[in-house]
Enzyme design. Sequence first.
Site, PDB file in Angstrom:
ATOM      1  N   GLY A 167       0.792  -1.227   0.000  1.00 37.91           N
ATOM      2  CA  GLY A 167       0.000   0.000   0.000  1.00 37.91           C
ATOM      3  C   GLY A 167       0.828   1.282   0.000  1.00 37.91           C
ATOM      4  N   TYR A 204      -9.689   5.653  -9.785  1.00 37.73           N
ATOM      5  CA  TYR A 204      -9.939   5.208  -8.412  1.00 37.73           C
ATOM      6  C   TYR A 204     -11.357   4.666  -8.338  1.00 37.73           C
ATOM      7  CZ  TYR A 204     -10.456   5.444  -3.323  1.00 37.73           C
ATOM      8  OH  TYR A 204     -10.669   5.143  -2.002  1.00 37.73           O
ATOM      9  N   HIS A 237      -5.222   0.060   2.808  1.00 29.02           N
ATOM     10  CA  HIS A 237      -4.902  -0.892   1.747  1.00 29.02           C
ATOM     11  C   HIS A 237      -4.253  -2.158   2.268  1.00 29.02           C
ATOM     12  CE1 HIS A 237      -5.979   2.470  -0.681  1.00 29.02           C
ATOM     13  NE2 HIS A 237      -4.911   3.160  -0.337  1.00 29.02           N
ATOM     14  N   GLU A 277      -4.741 -10.644  -8.093  1.00 29.06           N
ATOM     15  CA  GLU A 277      -5.659  -9.778  -7.350  1.00 29.06           C
ATOM     16  C   GLU A 277      -6.502  -8.943  -8.317  1.00 29.06           C
ATOM     17  OE1 GLU A 277      -3.332  -9.239  -3.149  1.00 29.06           O
ATOM     18  OE2 GLU A 277      -3.206  -7.547  -4.521  1.00 29.06           O
ATOM     19  N   ARG A 293       3.980 -15.249  -4.753  1.00 32.32           N
ATOM     20  CA  ARG A 293       4.436 -15.946  -3.538  1.00 32.32           C
ATOM     21  C   ARG A 293       3.230 -16.539  -2.830  1.00 32.32           C
ATOM     22  NH1 ARG A 293       2.078 -12.339  -0.158  1.00 32.32           N
ATOM     23  NH2 ARG A 293       2.198 -10.157  -0.765  1.00 32.32           N
TER      24      ARG A 293
END
Length: 452
Positions: A167, A204, A237, A277, A293
């Site tokens: 973040g 955003y 975040h 993500e 990972r």
Amino acid sequence: MRPLRTVLVANRGEIALRIIRACHELGLRAVAVYSEADRLAPHVLEADEAYLIGAPPSAQSYLRSEKLIEVAKSAGCDAVHPGYGFLAERAFFAQAVVDAGLLFVGPPASAISAMGDKTEARRRMMAAGVPVVPGIAEPLNDASAAKAVAAEFGYPVLLKAAAGGGGKGMRVVHAEAEIDRSFAAARSEAEAAFGDGSIYLEKYLERPRHIEIQVMADAHGNVLHFGERDCSVQRRHQKMIEEAPSPALTPDLRARMGETAVAAARAVGYRNAGTIEFLFENGEFYFIEMNTRIQVEHPVTEMVTGLDLVQWQLRIAAGEKLTLKQRDVAVRGHAIECRLNAEDPFRFTPSPGRISTFHMPGGPGVRVDSHAYVNYYIPPNYDSLIGKIIVYGETRSQAIARMQVALSETVIEGIKTNLPLHQELMRDAAFQAGGTSIHYLEDKLAAYARED
Ligand code: ADP
């Protein structure tokens, strides 16, 4: 290829313990490393051997790549598991491990660097037909370039560090008047955190959920997905609560996101465990990044699929084929994870120190992954995660009820933790009704601050 017998666990805390458990269950030897602050840490005691690698600050211990490789070689290891954090997403480390003739329990260095730069990742994903958040895929030269692009996409926009993580280097901008200041702030934060001040810009999204797909790829061209996790309960975040499956998805969306994640992994020649993500808003999903990972929240996927992701990481690194097919991966029931942090529950200041009482919950469907114990001293040098409570229920409401009981049994004294905030979130009407957007927790906390 050399057989896999001994694994260097290049990490600490709960994830080091998690990896050591997986090694032992597979009949492998585990070699631990530790800093002077971690002499009494459980990962040191549970490993077959352990080596001191330096002083408490990470730069003098867990980030010493050459030292880690030297220990791996002298202790006769065949592989290095990096866990998460520290060197896990550093392409140079993955390459150095391989160059030293060891197996890296993770993806090839090329996949880490392709996904490590967010602008390059966006370019690669767009080329592979993966939807990304509207925005640009090249770094901006300066604030005036940012203004021109923001005018095109419309406010609010998000300035993001290309090298970003955790973040950091991110700034929401609501109007042109704010851009100069936000651009400078994002750039200097990114320079300080990553040594790279490249900033780009995305639209955003105002009410998205964070939904991510777990993928697993072997060295033989098989790429599977293990379903999604909803990680929308976040602060700054950073994830606080994760669950699987997401209450927001339909079977059709779930299948499409899974297939898209597999395509994304294939596009960078991915191997081993990884997470794609996405942000999800108004029925549309957009790639934001890939974590190359194992993740903190992997246990929720383990609970609903019955698969051991860390064992699979080790088996894949050893060259094994994924024996299961996509149709064999079944998601059953519901799992929730609460991250326990040593911090003030409402002010969020870190709370290192000695734990005087430590009682963890139990019962059916309750899992605790933690390296803490009574009298454990939490060093101030590392992140504040002291453990995770994960529960399984046949339904989401059963999982919530089980988590409420588990949290009520949990007693941690001597330090502050975010346990009270988790208890409050498990009672929260919006969370109970099916989850929230990524901004929900921040808004709720801001409302408390106003009441104060
Ligand atoms: P990092 O690598 O620093 O963790 P990410 O790209 O993964 O950064 O984003 C972290 C979080 O920031 C996301 O889970 C989400 O909460 C928020 N975020 C990222 N991109 C956007 C966006 N375009 N709009 C709104 N929120 C965003």
